[in-house]
Design an enzyme around this catalytic site. Structure first.
Site, PDB file in Angstrom:
ATOM      1  N   SER A 126       0.791  -1.171  -0.103  1.00 19.73           N
ATOM      2  CA  SER A 126      -0.049  -0.032   0.012  1.00 19.73           C
ATOM      3  C   SER A 126       0.720   1.295   0.175  1.00 19.73           C
ATOM      4  O   SER A 126       1.617   1.547  -0.934  1.00 19.73           O
ATOM      5  CB  SER A 126      -0.929  -0.106   1.305  1.00 19.73           C
ATOM      6  OG  SER A 126      -1.758   1.039   1.066  1.00 19.73           O
ATOM      7  N   HIS A 173      -2.720  -1.719  -4.012  1.00 20.27           N
ATOM      8  CA  HIS A 173      -3.980  -1.508  -4.277  1.00 20.27           C
ATOM      9  C   HIS A 173      -4.571  -0.184  -4.217  1.00 20.27           C
ATOM     10  O   HIS A 173      -3.725   0.573  -4.016  1.00 20.27           O
ATOM     11  CB  HIS A 173      -4.678  -2.401  -2.944  1.00 20.27           C
ATOM     12  CG  HIS A 173      -4.424  -1.941  -1.755  1.00 20.27           C
ATOM     13  ND1 HIS A 173      -4.805  -2.629  -0.622  1.00 20.27           N
ATOM     14  CD2 HIS A 173      -3.848  -0.832  -1.107  1.00 20.27           C
ATOM     15  CE1 HIS A 173      -4.475  -2.092   0.616  1.00 20.27           C
ATOM     16  NE2 HIS A 173      -3.983  -0.913   0.154  1.00 20.27           N
TER      17      HIS A 173
END
Length: 188
Positions: free
Chosen positions: A90, A115
């Site tokens: 992330s 993501h």
């Protein structure tokens, strides 16, 4: 439980800092971001020509805190070499790939995960609409920056980040998150 006392642990990080090594080894939040930003600013003021090494083992965290670190990395006049070890997920992935081109490294067993940003929303319908607008802006901004870092298209980043997408160190190199997979400090 670690046998190291907090003072001993702090002295290790202080010694690393003297060697221009910064370590992100936790979730990215405002406190960690302020600490890393201060360290980058201190080191770049001490010597604006020498590289800073940022080692990352992080599950990600706050987008705004991470963007403060990113902006400080870009603001600093010196190169920021990034090293992915363990997990760079992330916001950890974002900061890893935001390092100076040619100086972005992953250790061979690092895992990198990309993501789309996530956020909790609440409040009145008007507040939720405002939050949704801001979220859409952030999602697009992050995709554009990751595309710039990796050489992928914004559309490809948007597609690939729709769900958690995991990469080995070698796959991260092929995708453009890092420039080198290394097994020894001598290789960097």
């Amino acid at each position: 439980m670690s046998s190291e006392t907090p003072n001993h642990r702090d002295s290790v990080y202080e010694r690393l800092l003297r060697e221009r090594i910064i370590f992100l080894g936790s979730q990215v939040d405002d406190e960690i971001a302020n600490e890393l930003c201060a360290q980058i600013l201190l080191l770049s003021a001490e010597d604006p020509t020498r590289d800073i090494s940022l080692y990352i083992n992080s599950p990600g965290g706050s987008v705004t805190a991470g963007m403060a670190i990113y902006d400080t990395m870009k603001y600093a006049p010196c190169d920021i070499a990034t090293y992915g070890m363990g997990l760079a997920a992330s916001m950890g992935q974002f900061l890893l790939s935001a390092g100076t081109k040619g100086k972005r490294y992953a250790l061979p067993h690092a895992r990198i995960m990309m993501h789309q940003p996530s956020a909790g929303v609440g409040g009145t319908a008007a507040d939720i609409a405002i939050q949704a607008e801001q979220f859409a802006y952030t999602k697009r901004e992050m995709a554009e920056l990751i595309a710039e870092f990796t050489g992928q298209t914004v559309e490809q980043i948007t597609k690939d980040s729709d769900r958690d997408r995991w990469f080995t160190a070698q796959q991260a190199k092929e995708y453009g998150f890092v420039d080198h997979v290394i097994t020894s400090a001598k290789e960097s």
